[in-house]
Motif scaffolding. Structure first.
Motif, PDB file in Angstrom:
ATOM      1  N   GLU A   1      29.283  83.958 117.838  1.00 12.93           N
ATOM      2  CA  GLU A   1      28.270  84.737 117.113  1.00 12.93           C
ATOM      3  C   GLU A   1      27.866  84.103 115.784  1.00 12.93           C
ATOM      4  O   GLU A   1      26.885  84.517 115.166  1.00 12.93           O
ATOM      5  N   SER A   2      28.610  83.082 115.344  1.00 16.13           N
ATOM      6  CA  SER A   2      28.307  82.438 114.056  1.00 16.13           C
ATOM      7  C   SER A   2      27.384  81.237 114.207  1.00 16.13           C
ATOM      8  O   SER A   2      27.325  80.376 113.335  1.00 16.13           O
ATOM      9  N   ILE A   3      26.641  81.179 115.300  1.00 10.54           N
ATOM     10  CA  ILE A   3      25.793  80.030 115.578  1.00 10.54           C
ATOM     11  C   ILE A   3      24.774  79.765 114.481  1.00 10.54           C
ATOM     12  O   ILE A   3      24.423  78.603 114.209  1.00 10.54           O
ATOM     13  N   GLU A   4      24.292  80.791 113.806  1.00 14.80           N
ATOM     14  CA  GLU A   4      23.272  80.571 112.777  1.00 14.80           C
ATOM     15  C   GLU A   4      23.776  79.672 111.656  1.00 14.80           C
ATOM     16  O   GLU A   4      23.015  78.855 111.124  1.00 14.80           O
ATOM     17  N   LYS A   5      25.039  79.795 111.294  1.00 15.16           N
ATOM     18  CA  LYS A   5      25.573  78.911 110.245  1.00 15.16           C
ATOM     19  C   LYS A   5      25.831  77.508 110.789  1.00 15.16           C
ATOM     20  O   LYS A   5      25.648  76.514 110.092  1.00 15.16           O
ATOM     21  N   TYR A   6      26.241  77.399 112.061  1.00 12.07           N
ATOM     22  CA  TYR A   6      26.499  76.079 112.634  1.00 12.07           C
ATOM     23  C   TYR A   6      25.215  75.271 112.773  1.00 12.07           C
ATOM     24  O   TYR A   6      25.229  74.042 112.705  1.00 12.07           O
ATOM     25  N   LYS A   7      24.106  75.956 112.980  1.00  8.96           N
ATOM     26  CA  LYS A   7      22.818  75.276 113.166  1.00  8.96           C
ATOM     27  C   LYS A   7      22.381  74.513 111.921  1.00  8.96           C
ATOM     28  O   LYS A   7      21.494  73.661 111.996  1.00  8.96           O
ATOM     29  N   ASN A   8      22.985  74.798 110.794  1.00  4.37           N
ATOM     30  CA  ASN A   8      22.603  74.135 109.550  1.00  4.37           C
ATOM     31  C   ASN A   8      23.147  72.716 109.444  1.00  4.37           C
ATOM     32  O   ASN A   8      22.859  72.016 108.465  1.00  4.37           O
ATOM     33  N   TYR A   9      23.916  72.298 110.441  1.00  2.00           N
ATOM     34  CA  TYR A   9      24.525  70.975 110.397  1.00  2.00           C
ATOM     35  C   TYR A   9      23.990  70.138 111.557  1.00  2.00           C
ATOM     36  O   TYR A   9      23.272  70.636 112.425  1.00  2.00           O
ATOM     37  N   SER A  10      24.363  68.866 111.579  1.00  2.00           N
ATOM     38  CA  SER A  10      23.703  67.918 112.487  1.00  2.00           C
ATOM     39  C   SER A  10      24.445  67.753 113.816  1.00  2.00           C
ATOM     40  O   SER A  10      24.456  66.659 114.390  1.00  2.00           O
ATOM     41  N   PHE A  11      25.029  68.816 114.315  1.00  2.00           N
ATOM     42  CA  PHE A  11      25.727  68.727 115.593  1.00  2.00           C
ATOM     43  C   PHE A  11      24.729  68.738 116.756  1.00  2.00           C
ATOM     44  O   PHE A  11      23.669  69.367 116.679  1.00  2.00           O
ATOM     45  N   ASP A  12      25.121  68.051 117.822  1.00  2.00           N
ATOM     46  CA  ASP A  12      24.304  68.014 119.031  1.00  2.00           C
ATOM     47  C   ASP A  12      24.790  69.024 120.069  1.00  2.00           C
ATOM     48  O   ASP A  12      24.014  69.480 120.906  1.00  2.00           O
ATOM     49  N   LEU A  13      26.081  69.351 120.001  1.00  2.00           N
ATOM     50  CA  LEU A  13      26.681  70.265 120.970  1.00  2.00           C
ATOM     51  C   LEU A  13      27.728  71.109 120.256  1.00  2.00           C
ATOM     52  O   LEU A  13      28.570  70.577 119.524  1.00  2.00           O
ATOM     53  N   ILE A  14      27.653  72.412 120.466  1.00  7.71           N
ATOM     54  CA  ILE A  14      28.640  73.338 119.906  1.00  7.71           C
ATOM     55  C   ILE A  14      29.304  74.074 121.058  1.00  7.71           C
ATOM     56  O   ILE A  14      28.627  74.620 121.935  1.00  7.71           O
ATOM     57  N   LEU A  15      30.638  74.072 121.044  1.00 12.36           N
ATOM     58  CA  LEU A  15      31.413  74.711 122.098  1.00 12.36           C
ATOM     59  C   LEU A  15      32.235  75.835 121.493  1.00 12.36           C
ATOM     60  O   LEU A  15      32.934  75.629 120.491  1.00 12.36           O
ATOM     61  N   SER A  16      32.172  77.029 122.104  1.00 12.20           N
ATOM     62  CA  SER A  16      32.871  78.182 121.540  1.00 12.20           C
ATOM     63  C   SER A  16      33.246  79.172 122.632  1.00 12.20           C
ATOM     64  O   SER A  16      33.001  78.948 123.826  1.00 12.20           O
ATOM     65  N   GLY A  17      33.829  80.273 122.214  1.00 13.86           N
ATOM     66  CA  GLY A  17      34.250  81.335 123.135  1.00 13.86           C
ATOM     67  C   GLY A  17      34.170  82.683 122.452  1.00 13.86           C
ATOM     68  O   GLY A  17      33.140  83.062 121.930  1.00 13.86           O
TER      69      GLY A  17
END
Length: 272
Positions: A189-205
């Motif tokens: 659910e914290s994807i909005e904060k992760y989007k502020n960085y230069s990652f290409d793939l985010i993996l979570s649960g």
């Protein structure tokens, strides 16, 4: 004519099967940052909650090994705060020589009174713990960055811990690195904060697939998202960023209805 009575056994059987049989979900991704005619296969394990699957984890272990992954990642709540550690021990014993294993904590590890023992066990099996840090690794000729952020519940063990500040201090420097970058994090659910960085793939649960899937909904309820969670499980795209959420592998006293425990396979292919 004799009236037919409803037999609950049929319903219970369906629910039992949907709760206990592990589903394998595969996602294919393309990236220009991966060399042509090469690929990277990742197994995502999340939210096991110390569950022991059939044959003392044998079924789960066989599924993982049969995929021949290049990398195994664990995105938290592998252990449960109030359950024995046997389930994780059995799993790690069976997969430790399959591929490099990277791990980040979830809220349950951080609330477990045996936290230090958990860390020691992970180390003993060669698991690489990403505690607010990142590593550059090479797979099939491709250099990539794999990063991991601690669960916010770390504040209960480390007073004053602030995930936002740590991310800015640790991951902002990755903006200038032109490699494929993966972030491991527990909370979808914290994807909005992760989007502020230069990652290409985010993996979570963390969302457990919304626990119940009925009438076309992706999930009924998830922790910290409430009813009809937006990020219950699946792949979500945000521009060039792919976000994959595991439905988790736990089987507990709370039934999973038409939402089987899930092993996620991600294949990252180079663009031709």
């Amino acid at each position: 004519m004799k009236k037919k009575h409803f037999n609950p056994f049929f319903l219970y059987s369906i629910l039992f099967i949907s709760c206990s049989t592990i589903s394998v979900q595969t996602y294919n991704i393309k990236s220009s940052l991966i060399a042509e005619q090469t690929s990277i296969k990742i197994i995502l394990i999340s939210d096991l909650h110390s569950t022991v699957h059939k044959n003392n984890q044998g079924d789960l272990i066989d599924l993982i090994i049969s995929e021949n992954p290049d990398l195994i990642v664990m995105t938290g709540d592998i252990y449960c705060h109030d359950a024995p550690m046997k389930g994780v021990h059995l799993l790690l014993s069976g997969i430790q020589n399959t591929a490099p294993i990277f791990y980040v904590t979830g809220n349950h590890e951080n609330s477990n009174r045996n936290f230090d023992e958990i860390m020691e066990e992970l180390f003993s099996f060669g698991v690489i713990i990403l505690s607010d840090t990142y590593r550059e690794i090479e797979i099939n000729g491709n250099k990539i960055i794999i990063a991991g952020i601690e669960d916010p519940n770390r504040i209960y063990r480390v007073p004053g811990y602030n995930q936002d500040e740590v991310m800015e201090e640790t991951f902002r420097k990755l903006d200038d690195i032109h490699l494929y970058k993966i972030l491991l994090t527990h909370r979808s659910e914290s994807i909005e904060k992760y989007k502020n960085y230069s990652f290409d793939l985010i993996l979570s649960g963390h969302a457990h697939g919304g626990q119940v899937r009925l009438f076309g909904i992706n999930g009924l309820y998830a922790p910290h998202q409430g009813f009809f969670p937006k990020y219950a499980g699946g792949v979500y795209t945000h521009g060039d960023l792919n976000h994959i959420v595991s439905r988790g592998l736990s089987v507990s006293s709370v039934p999973r209805i038409f939402n089987p425990p899930e092993l996620v396979v991600i294949v990252i292919n180079g663009e031709e």
